[in-house]
Scaffold this active site. Structure first.
Site, PDB file in Angstrom:
ATOM      1  N   ASP A   1       0.833  -1.211   0.000  1.00  0.00           N
ATOM      2  CA  ASP A   1       0.000   0.000   0.000  1.00  0.00           C
ATOM      3  C   ASP A   1       0.861   1.252   0.000  1.00  0.00           C
ATOM      4  O   ASP A   1       0.346   2.361  -0.174  1.00  0.00           O
ATOM      5  CB  ASP A   1      -0.950   0.015   1.203  1.00  0.00           C
ATOM      6  CG  ASP A   1      -0.232  -0.202   2.521  1.00  0.00           C
ATOM      7  OD1 ASP A   1       0.471  -1.223   2.649  1.00  0.00           O
ATOM      8  OD2 ASP A   1      -0.348   0.640   3.419  1.00  0.00           O
ATOM      9  N   ASN A   2       2.151   1.103   0.190  1.00  0.00           N
ATOM     10  CA  ASN A   2       3.048   2.257   0.180  1.00  0.00           C
ATOM     11  C   ASN A   2       3.945   2.254  -1.054  1.00  0.00           C
ATOM     12  O   ASN A   2       5.018   2.847  -1.047  1.00  0.00           O
ATOM     13  CB  ASN A   2       3.902   2.279   1.448  1.00  0.00           C
ATOM     14  CG  ASN A   2       3.067   2.578   2.686  1.00  0.00           C
ATOM     15  OD1 ASN A   2       1.999   3.184   2.587  1.00  0.00           O
ATOM     16  ND2 ASN A   2       3.541   2.153   3.838  1.00  0.00           N
TER      17      ASN A   2
HETATM   18  P1  AMP Z   1       1.135   3.465   6.737  1.00  0.00           P
HETATM   19  O1  AMP Z   1       1.818   2.129   6.677  1.00  0.00           O
HETATM   20  O2  AMP Z   1       1.673   4.414   7.742  1.00  0.00           O
HETATM   21  O3  AMP Z   1       1.089   4.090   5.381  1.00  0.00           O
HETATM   22  O4  AMP Z   1      -0.374   3.227   7.183  1.00  0.00           O
HETATM   23  C1  AMP Z   1      -1.051   2.002   7.053  1.00  0.00           C
HETATM   24  C2  AMP Z   1      -2.535   2.156   7.262  1.00  0.00           C
HETATM   25  O5  AMP Z   1      -2.836   2.657   8.551  1.00  0.00           O
HETATM   26  C3  AMP Z   1      -3.225   3.087   6.289  1.00  0.00           C
HETATM   27  O6  AMP Z   1      -4.467   2.527   5.992  1.00  0.00           O
HETATM   28  C4  AMP Z   1      -3.355   4.359   7.086  1.00  0.00           C
HETATM   29  O7  AMP Z   1      -4.411   5.166   6.626  1.00  0.00           O
HETATM   30  C5  AMP Z   1      -3.628   3.829   8.473  1.00  0.00           C
HETATM   31  N1  AMP Z   1      -3.260   4.753   9.563  1.00  0.00           N
HETATM   32  C6  AMP Z   1      -2.007   5.086   9.970  1.00  0.00           C
HETATM   33  N2  AMP Z   1      -2.050   5.936  11.020  1.00  0.00           N
HETATM   34  C7  AMP Z   1      -3.367   6.166  11.288  1.00  0.00           C
HETATM   35  C8  AMP Z   1      -4.081   6.954  12.261  1.00  0.00           C
HETATM   36  N3  AMP Z   1      -3.437   7.673  13.173  1.00  0.00           N
HETATM   37  N4  AMP Z   1      -5.425   6.924  12.215  1.00  0.00           N
HETATM   38  C9  AMP Z   1      -6.091   6.183  11.286  1.00  0.00           C
HETATM   39  N5  AMP Z   1      -5.482   5.427  10.377  1.00  0.00           N
HETATM   40  C10 AMP Z   1      -4.138   5.399  10.359  1.00  0.00           C
HETATM   41 MG    MG Z   2       0.542   4.297   3.701  1.00  0.00          MG
END
Ligand code: AMP
Ligand code: MG
Length: 487
Positions: A254-255
């Site tokens: 997803d990144n």
């Molecule tokens: P990331 O790996 O940081 O890109 O995030 C992975 C997932 O977690 C994505 O679906 C983000 O939208 C979600 N996410 C990360 N931090 C938060 C947060 N503080 N509140 C809600 N969703 C989050």
């Molecule tokens: Mg992400």
């Protein structure tokens, strides 16, 4: 609140319109006391915004999504993702919104996106928020990447919301306004494929082709051509990360973008001392996303993209697999050739030096850096000096001078070009101790160190007097560095 009337920018909602199954209409949280912490004036102008207008209360409301410009249809995007290898079918924007797309002054379609704008239906256990420090961190590092000519999402602004965010302590909250060619991810395709809706998957692929790889549309097999284009973009991108010592830190599917832009600056960091096994992320215990693993992980993620695209590549599954596997075989040679071309440039090697000579030369110098715990960026920048007659800036960093001298003799015999080296070996990168210092000050209310650091890394190749401390490695007492996700 109304939107600035003299803004020449027109918002569209193409993603939301073409892919409604992957777009949940949603609004940003209100912010009690918006305050601008950083504004990228150059990028604003490129997008057609008047920086002065963005600084106004109406401009801030636009930057954090509390006032929706005409034509914009803010949505949370749905996507899936493999996180540290395990599949999560429902991730999506948990704390982000796609405000819409705008056409920049060069006619390119760019996403305007908010991060930290409040909980969405994808928030799961998260609070939907972001703290000032991590959003400024993304601003600094993404703009440094841009200055290093590495494809990346951009940062238009960081606005403090005036709301507190609970992390280990209470922290000031902020919204990052992010700009990208698109926010289509490998995980977007995994989501569409997982729905079983072939028409959705096809629409998503057509959307991606139209936005990023229009030539694929006229290929004999457009969806295979899309896959091949993403492979090429990612092979080049990850090679560029490796060449500057960048560690993304959380290369979940997803990144990883379809466009080939670096996205999601969470636990990322630039390596100081060269070490293939470097990991900064607090949760990456197995070193899955260690520096040296990045090309392998990119290839793994691309295999997941292939699985998602399979039904589009050929009606016959066996034939689809054959074609996809064949396409993916191009990743390694493409990556290696991009990396070696970059290494030849870093070493200032003239045209015509054979790969068979350059490749061991590059690998041997990296082995030397690894064994001697040498600062990667400072070493390569200092190396040009050896061509100009003074080996000390590089040599003095290496304990095993005998090994250095032997290597340097082989290298100098090839006739490297010092000026060419200076054009590709940065003096200034967002070093971890400088980033931390800037964020700590900003969180406490002093924006000066952050503003200054952004200025310094915006011209990475251009050595300037008075900025010596920005070129130096971390002080001894800085210690081991750890980075975090979801901050
Ligand atoms: P990331 O790996 O940081 O890109 O995030 C992975 C997932 O977690 C994505 O679906 C983000 O939208 C979600 N996410 C990360 N931090 C938060 C947060 N503080 N509140 C809600 N969703 C989050
Ligand atoms: Mg992400």
């Amino acid at each position: 609140m109304s939107v600035p009337t003299d803004s020449k920018v027109t918002f569209g909602g193409r993603f939301a319109r073409e892919l409604p199954e992957m777009a949940v209409s949603w609004g940003a949280d209100k912010a009690p006391e918006p305050r601008l912490l950083a504004l990228n004036e150059q990028l604003a102008t490129e997008l057609g915004f008047e920086p002065e207008v963005l600084r106004s209360p109406e401009g801030l409301a636009l930057l954090i999504g509390t006032s929706v410009p005409e034509g914009a249809t803010p949505v949370a995007q749905a996507y899936s993702g493999h996180q540290f290898g395990s599949f999560n079918p429902r991730l999506g924007d948990g704390r982000a919104l796609l405000l819409g797309e705008v056409t920049d002054v060069e006619g390119r379609l760019r996403d305007i996106h908010l991060k930290g704008s409040g909980r969405t239906p994808f928030a799961r256990g998260g609070d939907g928020l972001a703290a000032v420090g991590p959003m400024l961190r993304e601003y600094i590092v993404s703009e440094a990447m841009q200055a290093l000519a590495i494809p990346t999402t951009r940062s238009l602004a960081v606005v403090a919301t005036g709301r507190e965010v609970r992390r280990e302590t209470m922290l000031p909250g902020a919204v990052l306004t992010r700009v990208a060619g698109s926010h289509l991810r490998v995980g977007s395709f995994q989501y569409a494929a997982a729905t079983g809706n072939l028409d959705l998957l096809k629409r998503l692929a057509d959307h991606a082709i139209s936005r990023h790889y229009p030539a694929a549309a006229s290929a004999e097999r457009p969806y295979l051509a899309l896959f091949e284009s993403v492979i090429a973009a990612q092979a080049s991108l990850v090679a560029q990360w490796m060449l500057v010592g960048f560690i993304h830190g959380v290369m979940n599917t997803d990144n990883m973008t379809i466009s080939g832009e670096t996205i999601d600056y969470g636990p990322c960091a630039f390596m100081d001392v060269f070490d293939y096994s470097t990991v900064y992320s607090s949760i990456d215990h197995g070193g899955r996303y260690a520096y040296a693993n990045q090309p392998l992980i990119a290839e793994w993620n691309l295999a997941r993209l292939a699985e998602a695209l399979l039904q589009l590549i050929d009606d016959d599954q066996e034939q689809g697999v054959k074609l996809a596997v064949g396409a993916l075989e191009a990743f390694r040679p493409q990556y290696s050739s991009a990396w070696l071309a970059g290494m030849k440039a870093k070493l200032g090697l003239p045209d015509g030096v054979e790969d068979e000579v350059a490749s061991p030369l590059a690998n041997d110098v990296l082995a030397l850096l690894q064994e001697n715990h040498v600062d990667y960026t400072a070493f390569f920048r200092g190396l040009a000096s050896a061509v100009r007659g003074d080996a000390r800036p590089a040599r003095d960093r290496v304990l095993d001078v005998v090994a250095f001298d032997a290597w340097a003799e082989r290298w100098l015999a090839l006739g490297p070009d010092a000026d060419a080296m200076d054009r590709v070996n940065p003096v200034y990168i967002p070093r971890n101790h400088l980033v931390e210092e800037a964020l700590e000050a900003a969180t406490a209310g002093d924006l000066e160190p952050m503003t200054r650091l952004v200025d310094v890394v915006a011209r990475p190749f251009d050595e300037r007097p008075g900025l010596e401390r920005y070129a130096a490695g971390a002080p001894d007492d800085f210690g081991a560095y750890t980075t975090y996700c979801g901050t």
